[in-house]
Write a protein that holds these residues in place. Sequence first.
Motif, PDB file in Angstrom:
ATOM      1  N   LEU A 177      36.061  54.299 -36.295  1.00 21.97           N
ATOM      2  CA  LEU A 177      36.229  54.990 -37.804  1.00 21.97           C
ATOM      3  C   LEU A 177      34.758  55.309 -38.270  1.00 21.97           C
ATOM      4  CD1 LEU A 177      39.021  52.846 -39.576  1.00 21.97           C
ATOM      5  CD2 LEU A 177      39.245  54.836 -37.937  1.00 21.97           C
ATOM      6  N   GLY A 178      33.819  54.154 -38.034  1.00 21.28           N
ATOM      7  CA  GLY A 178      32.471  54.478 -38.260  1.00 21.28           C
ATOM      8  C   GLY A 178      31.944  55.393 -37.387  1.00 21.28           C
ATOM      9  N   LEU A 179      32.053  55.532 -36.185  1.00 17.42           N
ATOM     10  CA  LEU A 179      31.667  56.587 -35.307  1.00 17.42           C
ATOM     11  C   LEU A 179      32.007  57.973 -35.640  1.00 17.42           C
ATOM     12  CD1 LEU A 179      29.891  56.996 -32.737  1.00 17.42           C
ATOM     13  CD2 LEU A 179      32.005  56.741 -31.393  1.00 17.42           C
ATOM     14  N   ALA A 184      30.016  62.995 -37.388  1.00 20.15           N
ATOM     15  CA  ALA A 184      30.546  64.129 -38.277  1.00 20.15           C
ATOM     16  C   ALA A 184      29.110  64.669 -38.990  1.00 20.15           C
ATOM     17  CB  ALA A 184      31.501  63.595 -39.315  1.00 20.15           C
ATOM     18  N   THR A 185      28.463  63.801 -39.327  1.00 22.03           N
ATOM     19  CA  THR A 185      27.119  64.071 -40.080  1.00 22.03           C
ATOM     20  C   THR A 185      26.316  64.708 -39.114  1.00 22.03           C
ATOM     21  OG1 THR A 185      27.440  62.213 -41.747  1.00 22.03           O
ATOM     22  CG2 THR A 185      25.011  63.174 -41.291  1.00 22.03           C
ATOM     23  N   GLU A 186      26.122  63.846 -37.866  1.00 20.51           N
ATOM     24  CA  GLU A 186      24.907  64.281 -36.840  1.00 20.51           C
ATOM     25  C   GLU A 186      25.364  65.640 -36.159  1.00 20.51           C
ATOM     26  OE1 GLU A 186      23.510  62.413 -32.702  1.00 20.51           O
ATOM     27  OE2 GLU A 186      23.823  61.155 -34.303  1.00 20.51           O
ATOM     28  N   MET A 187      26.674  65.799 -36.146  1.00 23.12           N
ATOM     29  CA  MET A 187      26.929  67.302 -35.385  1.00 23.12           C
ATOM     30  C   MET A 187      27.361  68.164 -36.105  1.00 23.12           C
ATOM     31  SD  MET A 187      29.351  65.124 -32.101  1.00 23.12           S
ATOM     32  CE  MET A 187      29.222  66.862 -30.911  1.00 23.12           C
ATOM     33  N   ALA A 188      27.320  67.978 -37.472  1.00 22.99           N
ATOM     34  CA  ALA A 188      27.463  69.148 -38.273  1.00 22.99           C
ATOM     35  C   ALA A 188      26.316  70.076 -38.325  1.00 22.99           C
ATOM     36  CB  ALA A 188      27.792  68.499 -39.800  1.00 22.99           C
TER      37      ALA A 188
END
Length: 264
Positions: A177-179, A184-188
């Motif tokens: 869930l944390g990953l 999501a932030t890193e790959m956006a």
Amino acid sequence: MFLSQREREKKRGEKMKRFQGKVAIVTASTQGIGFGIAQRLGLEGASVVISSRKQKNVDEAVEKLRTQGIEVIGVVCHVSNPQQRKNLIDKTVQKYGHIDVVVSNAAANPSVDNILDTQESVLDKLWDINVKTSILLLQSASPYLHKGSSVVFISSIGAYQPQASMGMYGVTKTALLGLTKALATEMAPNTRVNCVAPGFVPTHFADFITRNEDVRKSIEERTLLKRLGTTEDMAAATAFLASDDASYITGETVVVAGGIPSRL
């Protein structure tokens, strides 16, 4: 504009082909939830790359999918094996040239011991297969993911309240869930990252829970919909998150557990 029945049926068929022209990798996908996801994506038009540890299982699953008209290749891949992970990505890119969807489904639960009684080697295996290999797989796949691509992790209802007999397994699923949030932030903005948390599904993986009639009935009673989940339920949720229908959703976990309490 008036459409004939044939034209309306054609449009409905086109709408259901949400993955036409797309390439999807699904790990641990020769049976159970993983196979159901690969089947659903393939029936909706994806070229699917399936994998598991044994060649026999891979061959049988490929044959089943091909008889349904699905474009599929199978690769032997134990996700904890670096060379086999690399081979999975290499074979996909050699065949199709790119990757649109990655579904990380591989998991292990080798122990029912309490966390403080669990051997270090077992702790390492749980962490490696359930969490670390998901990261390592995406490190290899990410150069081939383009704008509009999607990643879906398969977690568990146990991520929210780990059970005593599956405590460390639940903790590793909580980590997903944390990953999901972090990646999501890193790959956006080019790649969306989401997660599905299945409830209890009577698969080979969960057989030690669901085969006991008393335990099964107890789970059904705790479930608002009074039934266990199906692989089709999990596949439908995964396909939605991976598709353009969820194009404004990232960093989220969808609990697919028939109403078993998970969070507010």
